[in-house]
Scaffold this active site. Structure first.
Site, short mmCIF file in Angstrom:
data_model
loop_
_atom_site.label_atom_id
_atom_site.label_comp_id
_atom_site.label_asym_id
_atom_site.label_seq_id
_atom_site.Cartn_x
_atom_site.Cartn_y
_atom_site.Cartn_z
CE LYS A 180 -1.66 2.78 2.99
NZ LYS A 180 -1.62 4.10 2.28
N GLY A 233 7.37 5.34 7.86
CA GLY A 233 6.48 6.49 8.04
C GLY A 233 6.64 7.08 9.43
CB SER A 234 4.49 9.37 11.32
OG SER A 234 3.29 8.69 11.60
CB THR A 237 1.52 5.75 11.26
OG1 THR A 237 1.05 7.06 10.94
CG2 THR A 237 0.74 4.74 10.45
CB ALA A 238 5.35 3.11 14.00
CD GLU A 255 13.42 4.58 7.96
OE1 GLU A 255 13.58 5.45 8.84
OE2 GLU A 255 13.20 4.85 6.77
CB CYS A 289 13.45 9.52 7.53
SG CYS A 289 14.23 8.31 6.47
CD GLU A 393 10.79 13.13 10.78
OE1 GLU A 393 11.78 12.75 10.14
OE2 GLU A 393 9.83 12.40 11.05
#
Length: 489
Positions: A180, A233-234, A237-238, A255, A289, A393
Site C-alpha cells: 500500500k 512512516g511516522s 502511525t507505527a 523505519e 527521514c 521532526e
C-alpha cells in the site's frame, strides 16, 4: 466528482492477482507544484485488501518454490524495464510528489532500479549455518524459508524508491506481497505494476492496493493472513500498527522519523562541510527521514559557519520542479506546508532568529505555480534545545543552527531527543570521530559526508526512530523464517 475534474484526469486502479481492478470510490490526488487535482486514487478498504491477500496467498506456493536464481532473473528483468522507462518514471514522480525532476532522475528512480538489482544479486549469496557435535554423533544445520504474505506500507517522500526497497527483498526471498503506497503518491507504483507481467512476475506475487492508512492500511495490518508488516512512516502511525498487529503476533519492521544532528567541530573542512550540510538539510525539500535538522557548530567557528551556510542556502533556487535548474520543489500538500510554516512561527515567537527563507525572503514563483505548496530553505538560529523546533521532526526545508563548546556537551545534546536515526559528524580528528560515533544514539553515523549508502549494511534507527534493520543480511533475516534441524547419525 465535480465539474472541475477534466476528462484528462488520470485514474489509477488496484493491481490484484495480475489484473487492474477498478474501485468503487476514489480520492483526489494533487499536483503539489500547482495545487490542482491531477489524479484519482482508489479509496480501498477491507474488500480490496481481502482480494489482494487471497491472490497473494494463492500465488505463494508456486513463487516460494522457485529457486533463488529464477527469482533473481525476474528481479533483474524488472529492473531493466524500469530503467528503460526511467524518464517517464522520473517525470511522474516529480509531478506527483513535488520533488525536482533532477532529484527524481538522479536519485529516486535510479535507486529503485538498484534496489531490484541489489536484492537480485544478494539473494544468490546467502548461506545457512551448520555445527557438529561429534561426541553426541549429531550435526545441526539451519534452513530458511519465506514467511508468506508480506504487508508493505510505504510513504510519500521517496515513493518508488522506498516501495521497491521493500518489494525487492520480500519477493527475492520468496514471499508474495500486498503493498500500500501513500495515497498522495501512488502513480509510480501503478506504473511499475504495468511492467510486472513483462518481467515474468507471476500473477498474485505483487499486489498493490491504493488508499489511505486508516482504511486500506488498517485492513492490511489487521488481516490474519499477513504475518509480516514492513512500514516506513511516522512514529505515531507505527504505534497504531504495533497495537493493531499485536493480537496476531506479527513480525514488524518499522523505519520511522528522525531529528538528525550534524555535529561540526572547529577542525572541520568547511569547504566540504557547508555545501554537504546545505544538501543534507534541504535535499528533497527536507522531506527525507535522514535530513539534518539540528546543526551543532563549535563556538570558535559558529559565526563564520552561519554566515557561509546562510549564503549557500540562499543560492538554492525554489520553483517549478520540472525546471532542471531548480533545487527545491514543492512540499507534498497544503496541510503539510501549513504544518512546516507553523514551526517557523513558533520559533520566532520563542525569540529565535530566522536568518533566511520563510517570512524573511520574498518567494517569486512562475505564473503556473502560484498556487503550489512552496517554501524557501529556512535557517533558524538561537533556538532553545527544549523548543519543539529542536525536538520534533518538521520534515520540511527548515534547519536549526546552534553553538556548542565541548565534545561531552554536544554528545549529550545530540542524544537529547526521542529519535535516533542518523547523525553526521564533521571533524578531521580521527580519534574524535570514532569516540563521538560510538556515543551517539543513532542507527547511522556519517563522518565528513552524508547519505553515502552501502545497501549491504544495516539501515534503521534506535529509540523512536524504529525497530529492526534493513540491508542484505538484515532484510533476508526479516523476510525469512529460520529453522534449526538436528540429525543424529
Amino acid at each position: 466528482p465535480t465539474m472541475a475534474h477534466s476528462k484528462a484526469l488520470l485514474v489509477l486502479e488496484n493491481f490484484i492477482g495480475g489484473k487492474f481492478v477498478p474501485c468503487s470510490s476514489y480520492i483526489d490526488s494533487y499536483n503539489p507544484s500547482t495545487g490542482d487535482v491531477y489524479c484519482r486514487v482508489p479509496d480501498s478498504g477491507k474488500e480490496e485488501v481481502e482480494a489482494a491477500v487471497k491472490a497473494a496467498k494463492d500465488a505463494f506456493p508456486i513463487w516460494s518454490s522457485k529457486s533463488p536464481l529464477e527469482r533473481s532473473q525476474i528481479l533483474n528483468k524488472l529492473a531493466d524495464l524500469i530503467e528503460h522507462d526511467l524518464e517517464a518514471f522520473a517525470q511522474a514522480e516529480s509531478k506527483d510528489q513535488g520533488k525536482t525532476i533532477t532529484f527524481a532522475r538522479t536519485v529516486d528512480i535510479p535507486r529503485a532500479v538498484h534496489n531490484f538489482r541489489f536484492f537480485a544479486s544478494s539473494i544468490l549469496h546467502h548461506v545457512t549455518e551448520c555445527t557438529e557435535m561429534p561426541a553426541m554423533g549429531c550435526v545441526h544445520y539451519t534452513s530458511r524459508a519465506p514467511v508468506g504474505v508480506a504487508g508493505l506500507i510505504s510513504p510519500w517522500n521517496l515513493p518508488l524508491y522506498l516501495l521497491t526497497w521493500k518489494i525487492a527483498p520480500a519477493i527475492a526471498c520468496g514471499n508474495t506481497v500486498v503493498a500500500k503506497p501513500s495515497e498522495m503518491t501512488s502513480v509510480t507504483a501503478w506504473m511499475m505494476c504495468k511492467l510486472l507481467e513483462k518481467a515474468g512476475v507471476p500473477p498474485g506475487v505483487v499486489n498493490v492496493v491504493f488508499g489511505t492508512g486508516p482504511k486500506a492500511g488498517e485492513a492490511l495490518v489487521c488481516h490474519p493472513d499477513v504475518p509480516l508488516i514492513s512500514f516506513t512512516g511516522s512514529t505515531r502511525t507505527a504505534q497504531r500498527i504495533t497495537e493493531r498487529s499485536a493480537p496476531h503476533c506479527k513480525r514488524l519492521s518499522l523505519e520511522l522519523g528522525g531529528k538528525n544532528p550534524a555535529i561540526i567541530f572547529d577542525d572541520a573542512d568547511l569547504s566540504q562541510c557547508i555545501p554537504t550540510t546545505v544538501r543534507s538539510s534541504f535535499a528533497n525539500q527536507g522531506e527525507i527521514c535522514l535530513c539534518t535538522s539540528r546543526i551543532f557548530v563549535q563556538r570558535g567557528i559558529y559565526s563564520e559557519f552561519l554566515k557561509r551556510f546562510v549564503a549557500e542556502a540562499k543560492k538554492w533556487k525554489t520553483g517549478n520542479p520540472s525546471d532542471p535548474t531548480i533545487d527545491v520543489g514543492a512540499l507534498i500538500s497544503k496541510e503539510h506546508l501549513e504544518k512546516v510554516r507553523t514551526y517557523v512561527k513558533k520559533a520566532q515567537a520563542e525569540g529565535a532568529r530566522v536568518l533566511c527563507g520563510e517570512g524573511v525572503d520574498p518567494l517569486a514563483l512562475p505564473p503556473g505555480n502560484q498556487k503550489g505548496y512552496f517554501m524557501l530553505p529556512t535557517v533558524i538560529a538561537e533556538v532553545n534545545d527544549e523548543s519543539c523546533c529542536m525536538q520534533e521532526e518538521i520534515f520540511g526545508p527548515v534547519t536549526c543552527v546552534v553553538a556548542f563548546d565541548t565534545e561531552e556537551e554536544v554528545i549529550r545534546r545530540a542524544n537529547g531527543v526521542k529519535y535516533g536515526l542518523a547523525a553526521t559528524v564533521w571533524s578531521s580528528n580521527v580519534g574524535r570521530v570514532h569516540r563521538v560515533a560510538h556515543r551517539l544514539q543513532s542507527g547511522l553515523v556519517w563522518t565528513n559526508c552524508w547519505l553515502v549508502r552501502d545497501l549491504n549494511l544495516p539501515f534503521g534507527g534506535m529509540k523512536a526512530s524504529g525497530i529492526g534493520r534493513e540491508g542484505a543480511k538484515d532484510s533476508y533475516e526479516f523476510f525469512t523464517e529460520v529453522k534449526t534441524i538436528t540429525i543424529k547419525h
